[in-house]
Design a protein around this motif. Structure first.
Motif, PDB file in Angstrom:
ATOM      1  N   ASN A 146       0.839  -1.189   0.000  1.00 30.65           N
ATOM      2  CA  ASN A 146       0.000   0.000   0.000  1.00 30.65           C
ATOM      3  C   ASN A 146       0.875   1.241   0.000  1.00 30.65           C
ATOM      4  N   GLY A 147       0.247   2.370  -0.268  1.00 29.10           N
ATOM      5  CA  GLY A 147       0.959   3.643  -0.204  1.00 29.10           C
ATOM      6  C   GLY A 147       2.082   3.726  -1.219  1.00 29.10           C
ATOM      7  N   PRO A 148       3.189   4.380  -0.861  1.00 29.51           N
ATOM      8  CA  PRO A 148       4.286   4.564  -1.828  1.00 29.51           C
ATOM      9  C   PRO A 148       4.969   3.262  -2.229  1.00 29.51           C
ATOM     10  N   ASP A 149       4.754   2.206  -1.462  1.00 31.30           N
ATOM     11  CA  ASP A 149       5.354   0.914  -1.798  1.00 31.30           C
ATOM     12  C   ASP A 149       4.437   0.028  -2.652  1.00 31.30           C
ATOM     13  N   GLU A 150       3.252   0.544  -2.988  1.00 30.73           N
ATOM     14  CA  GLU A 150       2.325  -0.258  -3.789  1.00 30.73           C
ATOM     15  C   GLU A 150       2.930  -0.567  -5.156  1.00 30.73           C
ATOM     16  N   MET A 151       2.678  -1.768  -5.637  1.00 34.37           N
ATOM     17  CA  MET A 151       3.220  -2.150  -6.937  1.00 34.37           C
ATOM     18  C   MET A 151       2.265  -3.109  -7.643  1.00 34.37           C
ATOM     19  N   ALA A 152       2.394  -3.139  -8.948  1.00 35.39           N
ATOM     20  CA  ALA A 152       1.575  -4.035  -9.774  1.00 35.39           C
ATOM     21  C   ALA A 152       2.490  -4.866 -10.657  1.00 35.39           C
ATOM     22  N   LEU A 153       2.153  -6.141 -10.791  1.00 29.02           N
ATOM     23  CA  LEU A 153       2.884  -7.047 -11.662  1.00 29.02           C
ATOM     24  C   LEU A 153       1.919  -7.617 -12.701  1.00 29.02           C
ATOM     25  N   GLN A 154       2.299  -7.517 -13.952  1.00 31.34           N
ATOM     26  CA  GLN A 154       1.506  -8.087 -15.038  1.00 31.34           C
ATOM     27  C   GLN A 154       2.427  -8.965 -15.866  1.00 31.34           C
ATOM     28  N   THR A 155       2.192 -10.250 -15.881  1.00 31.35           N
ATOM     29  CA  THR A 155       3.081 -11.193 -16.547  1.00 31.35           C
ATOM     30  C   THR A 155       2.484 -11.658 -17.868  1.00 31.35           C
ATOM     31  N   SER A 156       3.236 -11.517 -18.930  1.00 26.51           N
ATOM     32  CA  SER A 156       2.825 -12.036 -20.229  1.00 26.51           C
ATOM     33  C   SER A 156       3.167 -13.518 -20.313  1.00 26.51           C
ATOM     34  N   VAL A 157       2.320 -14.277 -20.975  1.00 25.82           N
ATOM     35  CA  VAL A 157       2.544 -15.708 -21.148  1.00 25.82           C
ATOM     36  C   VAL A 157       2.527 -16.032 -22.638  1.00 25.82           C
ATOM     37  N   PHE A 158       3.633 -16.602 -23.118  1.00 27.32           N
ATOM     38  CA  PHE A 158       3.725 -17.012 -24.517  1.00 27.32           C
ATOM     39  C   PHE A 158       4.092 -18.489 -24.564  1.00 27.32           C
ATOM     40  N   THR A 159       3.227 -19.303 -25.136  1.00 30.06           N
ATOM     41  CA  THR A 159       3.532 -20.724 -25.285  1.00 30.06           C
ATOM     42  C   THR A 159       3.814 -21.020 -26.752  1.00 30.06           C
ATOM     43  N   ARG A 160       4.687 -21.990 -26.992  1.00 31.34           N
ATOM     44  CA  ARG A 160       4.998 -22.362 -28.374  1.00 31.34           C
ATOM     45  C   ARG A 160       3.732 -22.849 -29.093  1.00 31.34           C
ATOM     46  N   LYS A 161       2.883 -23.573 -28.395  1.00 31.68           N
ATOM     47  CA  LYS A 161       1.666 -24.109 -29.007  1.00 31.68           C
ATOM     48  C   LYS A 161       0.768 -22.989 -29.539  1.00 31.68           C
ATOM     49  N   ALA A 162       0.505 -21.989 -28.700  1.00 28.07           N
ATOM     50  CA  ALA A 162      -0.402 -20.913 -29.112  1.00 28.07           C
ATOM     51  C   ALA A 162       0.226 -20.030 -30.189  1.00 28.07           C
ATOM     52  N   CYS A 163       1.510 -19.735 -30.041  1.00 28.08           N
ATOM     53  CA  CYS A 163       2.193 -18.914 -31.045  1.00 28.08           C
ATOM     54  C   CYS A 163       2.202 -19.618 -32.399  1.00 28.08           C
ATOM     55  N   ALA A 164       2.560 -20.895 -32.391  1.00 34.03           N
ATOM     56  CA  ALA A 164       2.619 -21.651 -33.641  1.00 34.03           C
ATOM     57  C   ALA A 164       1.242 -21.753 -34.292  1.00 34.03           C
ATOM     58  N   ARG A 165       0.211 -21.908 -33.473  1.00 27.47           N
ATOM     59  CA  ARG A 165      -1.152 -22.053 -34.004  1.00 27.47           C
ATOM     60  C   ARG A 165      -1.578 -20.807 -34.776  1.00 27.47           C
ATOM     61  N   VAL A 166      -1.347 -19.637 -34.211  1.00 29.24           N
ATOM     62  CA  VAL A 166      -1.774 -18.418 -34.888  1.00 29.24           C
ATOM     63  C   VAL A 166      -0.902 -18.136 -36.104  1.00 29.24           C
ATOM     64  N   MET A 167       0.367 -18.477 -36.029  1.00 26.68           N
ATOM     65  CA  MET A 167       1.260 -18.272 -37.167  1.00 26.68           C
ATOM     66  C   MET A 167       0.932 -19.211 -38.316  1.00 26.68           C
ATOM     67  N   GLU A 168       0.628 -20.455 -38.002  1.00 25.00           N
ATOM     68  CA  GLU A 168       0.227 -21.410 -39.043  1.00 25.00           C
ATOM     69  C   GLU A 168      -1.053 -20.952 -39.738  1.00 25.00           C
ATOM     70  N   TYR A 169      -1.981 -20.423 -38.953  1.00 29.18           N
ATOM     71  CA  TYR A 169      -3.225 -19.932 -39.555  1.00 29.18           C
ATOM     72  C   TYR A 169      -2.931 -18.764 -40.491  1.00 29.18           C
ATOM     73  N   ALA A 170      -2.100 -17.817 -40.044  1.00 28.48           N
ATOM     74  CA  ALA A 170      -1.771 -16.652 -40.861  1.00 28.48           C
ATOM     75  C   ALA A 170      -1.079 -17.061 -42.155  1.00 28.48           C
ATOM     76  N   LEU A 171      -0.143 -17.982 -42.064  1.00 24.56           N
ATOM     77  CA  LEU A 171       0.586 -18.427 -43.245  1.00 24.56           C
ATOM     78  C   LEU A 171      -0.320 -19.178 -44.215  1.00 24.56           C
TER      79      LEU A 171
END
Length: 354
Positions: A146-171
């Motif tokens: 809380n206060g001046p020490d408050e912080m937020a963490l947002q983590t991105s998640v990239f899996t080979r399966k999902a990346c490959a799936r969308v790339m294969e569709y685009a290609l």
């Protein structure tokens, strides 16, 4: 006769007006084709439903939707009455995630009869293929302290399966277009996720030697959308980057109000969902002046996904001919009502079929 069971969710605001207009167009397409029919089942889910039941959809809503072939969505949102994170998370995102609609597709095409804000658009025709299930929008993180020490963490998640799936569709889509795919990256700033994205794109592309591929940093690519959109064909991007680029695409078309979108379950294990990009526009809801083109173009995308490309092209023809004759709603600088636009689209479709 091929009969298709479609779940219809008009949603909120102008969604409740433009969805019935698009259904008229789909019924006309079915009549012209002669070999298809639609069975519509409408669900009153959305913000009005939330105000009555404190949930955007019933607890068994996802199971209910699984029994349909596709989902046709209008618009969701009621600013000031239902917080955005509830309206979005309780219906749209819930459907996307639980029905594994892992790929979002949004065309950015300069339609005949539309004036782009760009000085020299040169008849661009771009298809943005966006990863729709993870990436920067992954729900991993939180807020601590809380206060001046408050912080937020947002983590991105990239899996080979999902990346490959969308790339294969685009290609694979590029093979039916102009055989070029541009990958949106930012490997000079995001030291882990984007080099991984680039590696997967390079690996997947090897199976498509007939497709020319390019990787471009997102900032330069966003500028290219504005400066030379006509040089782009298919663009594949992560969740956040694809979201931004597709909105730029809507802007350079002349109005985001005409932009369509599809959320695809490419494996066809569950229904896909088709929705226009525009919001619920509560300021003009109920006035009969909403632009139905975004919803109608979305209907065209659903026809394409169902395998009816020929009749889908007739829908796009009807849209463009209507715009060319300057039958436009007020948001496009015209004076036509929503219904008048739909009627002209249908008239042009019927004329093309003779």
């Amino acid at each position: 006769m091929n009969k298709h069971a479609i779940a219809v969710i008009p949603g909120d605001g102008i969604g409740q007006e433009v969805v019935p207009e698009a259904l008229k167009v789909l019924e006309t397409a079915a009549q012209i084709h002669g070999g298809i029919a639609f069975e519509w089942t409408t669900f009153p889910w959305g913000c009005e439903y939330y105000l009555q039941h404190e949930t955007m959809m019933p607890s068994d809503g996802i199971e209910t939707l699984k029994s349909f072939e596709q989902i046709f969505l209008g618009a969701v949102g009621m600013p000031g009455l239902v917080p955005d994170h509830i309206s979005l998370g309780g219906l749209l995102l819930k459907i996307r995630q639980e029905l594994e609609q892992s790929i979002n597709v949004r065309p950015a095409k300069l339609l005949c009869g539309m004036k782009s804000p760009l000085a020299d658009p040169q008849s661009f025709d771009i298809l943005v293929v966006r990863e729709n299930s993870e990436g920067e929008y992954s729900d991993v993180g939180g807020r601590v302290h809380n206060g001046p020490d408050e912080m937020a963490l947002q983590t991105s998640v990239f899996t080979r399966k999902a990346c490959a799936r969308v790339m294969e569709y685009a290609l694979s889509v590029a093979q039916r277009r102009r055989r070029h795919v541009t990958s949106a990256t930012k490997s000079n700033g995001l030291a882990h996720s984007m080099p991984f994205w680039d590696d997967v794109f390079r690996d997947v592309s090897q199976a498509y030697p007939d497709i020319q591929t390019t990787s471009m940093h997102i900032d330069a690519l966003a500028a290219l959308f504005v400066m030379k959109p006509h040089v782009l064909d298919v663009v594949v991007a992560s969740n956040l980057f694809g979201d931004i680029l597709s909105d730029i695409g809507g802007a350079i078309m002349g109005s985001i109000g005409i932009a369509p979108a599809a959320n695809l379950n490419v494996e066809r294990k569950y229904p896909s969902m088709f929705e226009p990009v525009h919001g619920s526009a509560p300021d003009i809801a109920g006035k009969g002046i909403a632009n139905p083109i975004g919803q109608i173009w979305t209907a065209k995308m659903m026809l394409d996904f169902l395998g009816y490309e020929d009749i889908a092209s007739v829908v796009l023809y009807g849209i463009e001919e209507t715009l060319v004759e300057n039958v436009k709603t007020a948001d496009l600088g015209g004076s036509a009502t929503m219904t008048e636009v739909t009627e002209r689209v249908i008239a042009h479709m019927k004329a093309a079929a003779k």
